[in-house]
Design an enzyme around this catalytic site. Structure first.
Site, PDB file in Angstrom:
ATOM      1  N   ASP A  42      -4.354 -12.799   2.823  1.00 11.15           N
ATOM      2  CA  ASP A  42      -5.310 -11.952   3.535  1.00 11.15           C
ATOM      3  C   ASP A  42      -5.105 -12.165   5.033  1.00 11.15           C
ATOM      4  O   ASP A  42      -5.175 -13.309   5.507  1.00 11.15           O
ATOM      5  CB  ASP A  42      -6.728 -12.382   3.106  1.00 11.15           C
ATOM      6  CG  ASP A  42      -7.785 -11.406   3.573  1.00 11.15           C
ATOM      7  OD1 ASP A  42      -7.733 -10.987   4.749  1.00 11.15           O
ATOM      8  OD2 ASP A  42      -8.662 -11.066   2.761  1.00 11.15           O
ATOM      9  N   PHE A  59      -6.015  -5.391  -1.975  1.00 11.35           N
ATOM     10  CA  PHE A  59      -7.316  -4.719  -2.050  1.00 11.35           C
ATOM     11  C   PHE A  59      -7.112  -3.271  -2.512  1.00 11.35           C
ATOM     12  O   PHE A  59      -7.702  -2.829  -3.490  1.00 11.35           O
ATOM     13  CB  PHE A  59      -8.054  -4.789  -0.703  1.00 11.35           C
ATOM     14  CG  PHE A  59      -9.304  -3.961  -0.666  1.00 11.35           C
ATOM     15  CD1 PHE A  59     -10.209  -3.985  -1.728  1.00 11.35           C
ATOM     16  CD2 PHE A  59      -9.597  -3.136   0.422  1.00 11.35           C
ATOM     17  CE1 PHE A  59     -11.364  -3.204  -1.714  1.00 11.35           C
ATOM     18  CE2 PHE A  59     -10.749  -2.358   0.437  1.00 11.35           C
ATOM     19  CZ  PHE A  59     -11.629  -2.389  -0.625  1.00 11.35           C
ATOM     20  N   GLY A  65       0.821  -1.209   0.000  1.00 13.38           N
ATOM     21  CA  GLY A  65       0.000   0.000   0.000  1.00 13.38           C
ATOM     22  C   GLY A  65       0.857   1.262   0.000  1.00 13.38           C
ATOM     23  O   GLY A  65       2.093   1.203  -0.129  1.00 13.38           O
ATOM     24  N   PHE A  66       0.195   2.373   0.198  1.00 15.67           N
ATOM     25  CA  PHE A  66       0.868   3.673   0.159  1.00 15.67           C
ATOM     26  C   PHE A  66       1.939   3.794   1.251  1.00 15.67           C
ATOM     27  O   PHE A  66       3.145   3.860   0.963  1.00 15.67           O
ATOM     28  CB  PHE A  66      -0.218   4.757   0.255  1.00 15.67           C
ATOM     29  CG  PHE A  66       0.243   6.106   0.691  1.00 15.67           C
ATOM     30  CD1 PHE A  66       1.297   6.737   0.055  1.00 15.67           C
ATOM     31  CD2 PHE A  66      -0.398   6.761   1.746  1.00 15.67           C
ATOM     32  CE1 PHE A  66       1.719   8.003   0.464  1.00 15.67           C
ATOM     33  CE2 PHE A  66       0.002   8.020   2.154  1.00 15.67           C
ATOM     34  CZ  PHE A  66       1.075   8.636   1.521  1.00 15.67           C
ATOM     35  N   ASP A 112       0.153  -8.982   1.668  1.00 12.69           N
ATOM     36  CA  ASP A 112      -0.868  -8.043   1.187  1.00 12.69           C
ATOM     37  C   ASP A 112      -1.905  -8.808   0.366  1.00 12.69           C
ATOM     38  O   ASP A 112      -1.564  -9.769  -0.322  1.00 12.69           O
ATOM     39  CB  ASP A 112      -0.214  -6.962   0.310  1.00 12.69           C
ATOM     40  CG  ASP A 112      -1.002  -5.667   0.310  1.00 12.69           C
ATOM     41  OD1 ASP A 112      -0.490  -4.649   0.797  1.00 12.69           O
ATOM     42  OD2 ASP A 112      -2.154  -5.677  -0.180  1.00 12.69           O
ATOM     43  N   TYR A 158     -14.302   1.535  10.556  1.00 10.20           N
ATOM     44  CA  TYR A 158     -12.873   1.833  10.608  1.00 10.20           C
ATOM     45  C   TYR A 158     -12.454   2.281  12.010  1.00 10.20           C
ATOM     46  O   TYR A 158     -11.543   1.711  12.609  1.00 10.20           O
ATOM     47  CB  TYR A 158     -12.570   2.921   9.585  1.00 10.20           C
ATOM     48  CG  TYR A 158     -11.111   3.298   9.460  1.00 10.20           C
ATOM     49  CD1 TYR A 158     -10.193   2.417   8.892  1.00 10.20           C
ATOM     50  CD2 TYR A 158     -10.651   4.551   9.877  1.00 10.20           C
ATOM     51  CE1 TYR A 158      -8.851   2.773   8.748  1.00 10.20           C
ATOM     52  CE2 TYR A 158      -9.322   4.911   9.738  1.00 10.20           C
ATOM     53  CZ  TYR A 158      -8.421   4.015   9.167  1.00 10.20           C
ATOM     54  OH  TYR A 158      -7.108   4.377   9.037  1.00 10.20           O
ATOM     55  N   TYR A 188       1.468 -18.383   9.303  1.00  8.89           N
ATOM     56  CA  TYR A 188       2.554 -18.978  10.095  1.00  8.89           C
ATOM     57  C   TYR A 188       3.883 -18.736   9.405  1.00  8.89           C
ATOM     58  O   TYR A 188       4.191 -19.369   8.405  1.00  8.89           O
ATOM     59  CB  TYR A 188       2.286 -20.488  10.304  1.00  8.89           C
ATOM     60  CG  TYR A 188       1.131 -20.697  11.252  1.00  8.89           C
ATOM     61  CD1 TYR A 188       1.343 -20.850  12.616  1.00  8.89           C
ATOM     62  CD2 TYR A 188      -0.182 -20.682  10.788  1.00  8.89           C
ATOM     63  CE1 TYR A 188       0.279 -20.988  13.503  1.00  8.89           C
ATOM     64  CE2 TYR A 188      -1.254 -20.820  11.667  1.00  8.89           C
ATOM     65  CZ  TYR A 188      -1.013 -20.969  13.013  1.00  8.89           C
ATOM     66  OH  TYR A 188      -2.060 -21.096  13.881  1.00  8.89           O
ATOM     67  N   LYS A 231     -13.590  -7.080   9.844  1.00  8.08           N
ATOM     68  CA  LYS A 231     -12.870  -8.354   9.954  1.00  8.08           C
ATOM     69  C   LYS A 231     -11.361  -8.135   9.872  1.00  8.08           C
ATOM     70  O   LYS A 231     -10.587  -8.740  10.601  1.00  8.08           O
ATOM     71  CB  LYS A 231     -13.294  -9.307   8.828  1.00  8.08           C
ATOM     72  CG  LYS A 231     -14.655  -9.920   9.018  1.00  8.08           C
ATOM     73  CD  LYS A 231     -14.919 -10.906   7.880  1.00  8.08           C
ATOM     74  CE  LYS A 231     -16.332 -11.457   7.949  1.00  8.08           C
ATOM     75  NZ  LYS A 231     -16.688 -12.202   6.727  1.00  8.08           N
ATOM     76  N   ALA A 241      -0.557  -0.059  13.201  1.00 11.39           N
ATOM     77  CA  ALA A 241      -0.831   1.238  12.578  1.00 11.39           C
ATOM     78  C   ALA A 241      -2.250   1.627  12.967  1.00 11.39           C
ATOM     79  O   ALA A 241      -3.213   1.235  12.323  1.00 11.39           O
ATOM     80  CB  ALA A 241      -0.701   1.134  11.063  1.00 11.39           C
TER      81      ALA A 241
END
Ligand code: NAD
Ligand code: UDP
Ligand code: UDP
Length: 344
Positions: A83, A61, A37-38, A58, A170, A89, A116, A139
């Site tokens: 995901d 998404f 991601g960013f 990752d 969120y 593991y 989730k 984060a």
């Protein structure tokens, strides 16, 4: 394929000639979830240059392989399509747990999945940290303060969140993720760090991200209306992504186990942002227009960052205009590339 790999290797060497060699004892195995991601991809760049072994997990998404493409052939790098809602593991020393859509349109696209990811995803990463006796940095976000009644926001503030509003998937997801970190710390002795990240911008922001900086820059570059939601008097404080990355690494390697704000206290109204960006992009026929306000939009946001400074000497360095210049250049190049690739 061989030629392509050679080209990538060359690109990685050209772009990053300075990957340091760390001896076995100092080199860590570091997992970055959401590393395509960013924010994650900039963090990966820095950790790779420091000479660590980096594993990115990752589900793509909102992330893109392109963001980490330049590392694909490097022996210290590994990319796993996975995901975090599913158990994982692997053996690592540190986990930067960033996996989660971050912009309002993305996290509202599938609120159940967002919940989730924040809850089960964080549980899995804490389970992993527990098993390998590693350190996990979550984060988290300034959104856990909701529409704050205290200003600026200090880490001791508990927040003001609507638990059933459109942003709740969120905000509450991150709040429970924080709660889980401290439950695992207390009950299982897991070593945790929690970064409450404030609005961040920079190159590699998703083009259709819907966040204010990407929207305004793209609108100005394409001579489209610059859309202010509401009266534009609401404020945000934006930090440049490189500053955030330094803050995350500083916190991870500090002794501070309680939550720490990481943001730039340079506060502006959204109206001011619209004008600053419009002026900086240069000649544009874009007009600033007002759209209806979004539901539960926090009205003021500015971090108190004394804790990060006292704890590990971190302060943001990048002035807004310099950071915006780099970001505008990035979006200009992306638009040009899109145009080159279009069939007409
Ligand atoms: P982003 O959307 O660019 O990156 C998130 C990454 O996580 C993407 O690569 C996405 O594909 C991946 N991801 C999402 N769900 C996943 C899942 N279930 N399993 C595996 N990977 C998954 O967003 P970003 O701006 O880079 O944000 C990174 C982190 O920082 C997020 O946790 C976000 O909440 C937090 N944060 C960001 C900001 C900001 O302004 N950018 C502010 C506060 C907090
Ligand atoms: N987990 C994981 N990787 C690991 C260890 C655990 O993904 O290396 C997951 C595991 O599937 C579980 C969660 O993390 O769902 C929490 O783990 P914990 O050991 O705390 O719980 P338990 O397995 O005892 O329910
Ligand atoms: N915003 C806006 N126009 C846009 C996108 C966002 O006026 O095109 C506003 C939005 O209502 C909010 C602020 O800009 O007040 C920051 O929005 P963003 O989605 O970037 O981040 P967040 O709300 O999560 O801080």
């Amino acid at each position: 394929l061989k030629k392509r790999l050679q080209a990538l290797e060359k690109k990685a060497k050209i772009q990053h000639p300075a990957v340091k060699f760390l001896p076995e004892g100092k080199r860590k195995r570091i997992l970055v979830t959401g590393g395509a991601g960013f924010v994650g991809s900039h963090l990966v760049d820095k950790l790779m240059i420091q000479g660590h072994e980096v594993i990115v997990v990752d589900n793509f998404f909102t992330g893109r392989k392109r963001n980490v493409e330049h590392w694909l052939t490097h022996e210290n790098f590994e990319l796993i399509h996975h995901d975090v809602v599913e158990p994982l593991y692997i053996e690592v020393d540190q986990i930067y747990h960033l996996a989660c859509p971050a912009s309002p349109p993305h996290y509202m696209f599938n609120p159940i999945k967002t919940i989730k990811t924040s809850s089960i995803g964080t549980l899995n990463m804490l389970g992993l940290a527990k098993r390998v006796d590693g350190r996990l940095l979550l984060a988290s976000t300034s959104e856990i303060y909701g529409d704050p009644e205290e200003h600026p926001q200090n880490e001791n503030y508990w927040g003001h969140v609507n638990p059933i509003g459109p942003r709740a998937c969120y905000d509450e997801g991150k709040r429970v993720a924080e709660t889980m970190c401290y439950a695992y710390k207390k009950q299982e002795g897991v070593d945790v760090r929690v970064a409450r990240i404030f609005n961040t911008y920079g190159p590699r922001m998703h083009m259709e991200d819907g966040r204010v900086v990407s929207n305004f820059i793209l609108q100005a570059l394409q001579n489209l209306d610059i859309t202010i939601y509401g009266d534009g008097k609401q404020t945000r404080s934006f930090q440049y992504v490189d500053d955030l990355v330094d803050g995350l690494i500083g916190l991870m390697n500090s002794d501070i186990t309680s939550p720490v704000n990481v943001g730039n206290p340079d506060e502006h109204t959204i109206e001011e942002f619209a004008t600053i960006i419009k002026d900086m992009v240069g000649p544009t026929s874009s007009k600033i227009v007002h759209h209806p306000a979004t539901e539960d939009d926090p009205q003021r946001r500015k971090p108190d960052i004394e804790k990060a400074f006292k704890g590990f000497g971190w302060r943001p360095k990048m002035p807004l205009k310099e950071g915006l210049t780099k970001t505008i250049e990035y979006f200009r190049a992306e638009l040009a590339q899109e145009e080159n690739n279009s069939p007409n």
